[in-house]
Design a protein around this motif. Structure first.
Motif, short mmCIF file in Angstrom:
data_model
loop_
_atom_site.label_atom_id
_atom_site.label_comp_id
_atom_site.label_asym_id
_atom_site.label_seq_id
_atom_site.Cartn_x
_atom_site.Cartn_y
_atom_site.Cartn_z
N GLN A 176 0.81 -1.22 0.00
CA GLN A 176 0.00 0.00 0.00
C GLN A 176 0.85 1.27 0.00
O GLN A 176 0.56 2.22 -0.72
N THR B 89 -4.56 1.05 5.33
CA THR B 89 -6.01 0.90 5.46
C THR B 89 -6.47 -0.55 5.40
O THR B 89 -7.51 -0.88 5.94
N ASP B 90 -5.70 -1.41 4.73
CA ASP B 90 -6.13 -2.81 4.63
C ASP B 90 -5.67 -3.65 5.82
O ASP B 90 -6.03 -4.80 5.95
N ARG B 130 -10.01 -2.99 10.59
CA ARG B 130 -9.07 -2.51 9.58
C ARG B 130 -8.96 -1.00 9.62
O ARG B 130 -9.90 -0.32 10.02
N LYS B 132 -9.23 1.18 7.44
CA LYS B 132 -10.22 1.98 6.71
C LYS B 132 -11.54 2.07 7.45
O LYS B 132 -12.39 2.87 7.10
N GLU B 133 -11.70 1.24 8.49
CA GLU B 133 -12.96 1.29 9.24
C GLU B 133 -12.91 2.29 10.41
O GLU B 133 -13.88 2.45 11.12
N GLN B 139 -7.93 7.28 13.34
CA GLN B 139 -6.79 7.11 12.43
C GLN B 139 -5.61 7.96 12.90
O GLN B 139 -4.47 7.50 12.88
#
Ligand code: ATP
Ligand code: MG
Lengths: 619, 233
Positions: A176, B89-90, B130, B132-133, B139
């Motif tokens: 990423q 994000t993953d 994750r 992105k959640e 974050q």
């Protein structure tokens, strides 16, 4: 029903090696962002290395150990390649990486030939798994069943490595955002090397594991290349589950294809790919490519300017020499120059797309070969005279490019490149398999120029006029408003859109135009050779052109031409050696690493340095 | 502890840092202030060598780190928290922390996941989610926690209060003061003074990549004209 099950099983067994190789490619791409064109070569090496071990290690134990050793050794070879060839080009534009890996293909081809010789090896059968088992009355090789059983374990091991270990976590993080991983204290260089090892080891395993089904030969590298690209693209670049699903899909379809559509098995895979990409542009499990991730190095590009006075003089002088050549040169030289001129036009047309448009097409042979086949088919079936055929060839090639371009230009970057390659392969497989119409592997022969142009010297002048004319048209287009719009679309699509340029449209027209120009070269090629074979549509042909543009230097307009002349000339000389691929491959790798501006670009820099050329005085 | 001397950094031809010099002393919280586009992020990146200064030097604990690869800079104990957060994000929260993990380092705190979850209780509940959640604030906490997993002695925080809810901004201020108490050195960038007021000992104001003002917070407060010239209040 029995047959149906049997076919599914065969497909699943075939998917095994394909999955291993493709997942390796996918992993490497995911982390390093390098499309490793040499991946098929590692697969081939795996087969040869595995074969050699199987000769000395006895029994079932020896057989499976050989496969593991093949993976290990190929992985180690991968490390060497990564450290020597790829490390210097990680930050380079995609084209450089592509060309570097292509150099690796050539080197490995010849080294394999050197070590194992030219003979094909029949793979040994797996001890203990030699027979067949009947399932619903259909014979299924035991080894197929073993492969079907084995693949989930390989997939599971990979899954575990990627999801559960620290290394796997770092790999996914790097997929990423590499820079961030580095800023957190992880040495990316070793991470990359590790991933390259793993990816190559998987390719080696795949090569060794298919030995009992396929054996080892020197064509394996290119033969598997399009299949693994298709798998990786369908599955989504960088996705392991995607690679598995796509490998099964392709393999099973292929088995059914052989039975029900024997004319189009090769095309089938590309059709599936195109359909998938139209609906899911980044593959079944893929993610959108983040733009701007592919770093460009080197000085900022200088504005292109029309040739200066002295440059014009040099070009005029060169043309004058070429015009006078038949007075002194024999027909051998004339034929060579004809070849070179045709090739230069082909390369210049790709340069137009690539250098000016920033459109890295991996399948430009489709339009060269397409033009050539159009002319050849017209002559063969309609008795078309040469003059008309030479007009229709670029039209056909341009039309093909417009159709293919319409689909390809929906994507960008790596996916665009893959799609252009896929379309070229699609055309190739149609020509190759539709033997009744295209002559298939035997090609089309007896296609000669009209009476008046049949002399070597006359044809030489004809080719020269058309090729140089084509190159001049390409140059003028580059300096026209259209050329500037194309550059604008390349450098900043958004800015170009803001000034009212429809970038997609401009690129589409450029794609068709470059295709048509390649078609002229193709048409001339048929008439100069008198025949045409499917290899003019092959991946290797597209790569020839890419290498030429690269050798010549992407940034200089003269690049395509100088590179074309250099490569065709060098090839004529170099192919007299037995191991010319090795030489050419090493040459390419050296140029990538040492002269990243290409031949023309580097010469220009030198010339400027020693004052031979003023900075604005460029061709 | 950190010395930036005569640094000039470029993006291509754009000259962004212009003979920039300033120091950060051990145990201090220094706020790098400046308007949009003043060059704050570029300064941070030039310290990490993510942008390599063309001339000038960056010295950290009396070692010249100019032109060192970023992973080595990080290994020396510099922790970087980027402006755009850039969490993976993953990956799950736990996995994000794992990426940041480095061996313990002498002279600074050694963080464990549990200590970090104590400091950021919100993250504790989301450890298997994750990246992105997570919400923006979560974050932001995760990026800081991830960097702390590397046990840095000096932490670079690029606009930690940007784009998050006021309650979280307050929490962020508490975290910074806590880090300071633990003995960490902090260099943070901000566009406006409010957040810096709460945490900083000293300020450096930059404009067009040059340091225009250096001093303590108290001194700056005594000179409103400086504030009005260089900052958008
Ligand atoms: N990648 C880049 N390429 C070219 N120019 C850039 C790049 N990144 C930043 N710049 C330019 O450099 C200057 C300084 O940018 P920088 O991001 O360091 O400012 P900043 O103070 O962090 O601003 P902000 O408060 O908006 O985060 C700006 O003029 C910006 O446009
Ligand atoms: Mg910033």
């Amino acid at each position: 029903m029995g047959l149906f099950i049997a076919q599914i099983l065969t497909g699943l067994a075939n998917a095994s090696a394909l999955f291993m190789v493709a997942s390796g490619l996918s992993l490497i791409f995911g982390v390093t962002r390098i499309v490793n064109f040499a991946h098929g070569s590692f697969y081939m090496l795996g087969a040869y290395v595995g074969y050699s071990f199987m000769q000395v290690l006895p029994g079932a134990w020896g057989f499976w150990t050989s496969i593991l050793l093949a993976g290990l050794i190929v992985g180690l070879i991968g490390i060497v390649v990564e450290m020597l060839v790829l490390r210097p080009v990680y930050k380079a534009p995609e084209l450089f990486q592509l060309v570097a890996t292509f150099g690796v293909i050539l080197v490995i081809q010849d080294l394999t030939l050197l070590v194992w010789g030219a003979d094909d090896f029949l793979g040994p059968r797996a001890p203990g798994l030699k027979g067949i088992i009947r399932i619903m009355g259909e014979p299924i090789p035991k080894y197929d069943l073993a492969l079907i059983a084995l693949t989930p374990f390989v997939a599971f091991a990979l899954w575990w490595l990627i999801t559960k270990t620290r290394t796997g976590i770092l790999v996914r993080a790097a997929t990423q955002d590499r820079e961030m991983v580095g800023a957190l204290g992880v040495n990316q260089a070793w991470l990359f090397t590790g991933v390259f090892f793993l990816g190559c080891a998987l390719a080696g395993l795949g090569g060794a594991v298919q030995l009992p089904k396929g054996g080892a030969d020197l064509l394996m590298d290119f033969n598997i290349l399009s299949a693994i690209f298709v798998v990786v693209v369908i599955g989504g670049m960088g996705s392991l589950p995607g690679a598995y699903v796509a490998a099964v899909l392709i393999s099973v379809l292929n088995v059914f294809g052989v039975n029900y559509l024997p004319q189009s098995t090769l095309a089938l895979m590309f059709v599936v790919m195109v359909v998938v990409l139209i609906f899911r542009p980044f593959g079944l499990f893929g993610r959108e490519e983040v733009a701007g991730e592919h770093g460009q190095v080197g000085e900022p590009e200088r504005p292109i300017k029309p040739a200066g006075q002295s440059a014009r003089m040099i070009v005029m002088l060169g043309l004058g020499l070429l015009a006078l050549l038949p007075l002194v040169g024999d027909s051998f030289i004339q034929v060579l120059i004809t070849d070179i001129a045709i090739f230069c036009l082909f390369a210049a047309s790709l340069h137009f797309l690539l250098g000016l448009g920033g459109l890295v097409s991996f399948g430009h042979a489709a339009y060269f070969g397409g033009g050539a086949y159009a002319a050849a088919l017209l002559v063969t079936y309609a008795g078309t005279p040469m003059e008309l055929a030479l007009i229709l060839a670029p039209l056909a090639a341009g039309l093909t490019a417009i159709i293919f371009g319409w689909v390809c230009l929906r994507l960008t970057g790596v996916y665009f490149a893959m799609l252009t390659l896929a379309f070229a392969q699609l055309l190739w497989s149609l020509v190759f398999q539709w033997g009744d119409f295209t002559g298939g592997d035997d090609g089309l022969v007896d296609i000669w120029p009209s009476e008046w142009a049949s002399g070597t010297t006359t044809f030489y002048y004809l080719a020269l006029v058309l090729c140089i004319g084509g190159i001049i048209i390409l140059r003028h287009t580059a300096h026209s408003p259209f050329g500037y719009a194309l550059r604008g679309a390349r450098d900043s699509a958004r800015q170009a859109e803001a000034t009212g340029i429809n970038t997609k449209h401009v690129q589409w027209v450029a794609f068709g135009f470059a295709g048509a120009m390649a078609g002229i070269a193709g048409g001339l090629f048929v008439f100069s050779k008198g025949s045409i074979f499917p290899n003019e549509l092959e991946i290797a042909r597209s790569f020839d052109a890419l290498i030429v543009v690269f050798l010549g230097g992407v940034k200089t307009l003269a690049g395509g031409v100088v590179g074309g002349a250099a490569l065709e000339g060098a090839k004529d000389y170099i192919t007299r050696f037995e191991y010319w691929r090795l030489l050419l491959g090493l040459l390419i790798i050296f140029v990538v690493i040492l002269a990243p501006d290409g031949i023309a670009g580097t010469l220009r820099k030198w010339a400027e340095k020693i004052g031979l050329m003023k900075r604005e005085d460029r061709v | 502890m950190l010395e930036i001397k005569g640094v000039n950094s470029f993006y291509g031809k754009a000259h962004v840092l212009n003979d920039l010099s300033f120091d950060v002393e051990r145990g201090q919280v220094v706020a790098l202030l400046g308007r949009n586009g003043a060059g704050k992020t570029t300064t941070m990146k030039s310290v990490m060598q993510l942008v390599v200064p063309q001339t000038g030097s960056v010295t950290y604990q009396s070692a010249d780190i100019t032109r060192m690869p970023p992973h080595k800079v990080a290994k020396m104990g510099l922790g970087y928290v980027p402006e755009e957060r850039r969490i993976f994000t993953d990956l799950t929260v736990m996995e994000n922390l794992e990426v940041g993990r480095q061996p313990e380092r002498e002279g600074t705190v050694t963080w464990s996941e549990d200590m970090l979850f104590d400091m950021f209780p919100n993250l504790a509940e989301r450890r298997t989610n994750r990246g992105k959640e997570l919400s923006g604030g979560e974050q932001q906490m995760l990026t800081i926690a991830r960097t702390l997993m590397g046990n840095p002695s000096l932490i670079l925080l690029d606009e930690p209060s940007e784009g998050i809810a006021p309650v979280i901004v307050e929490e962020m201020a508490r975290v910074i003061l806590r880090l300071k108490k633990d003995g960490l050195t902090v260099l943070l960038s901000e566009q406006n003074l409010h957040f810096a007021q709460a945490v900083a000992d000293r300020v450096v104001i930059i404009e067009s990549g040059t340091a225009k003002y250096k001093g303590t917070l108290a001194e700056l407060n005594a000179q409103p004209e400086v504030r009005d010239t260089y900052l958008s209040v």
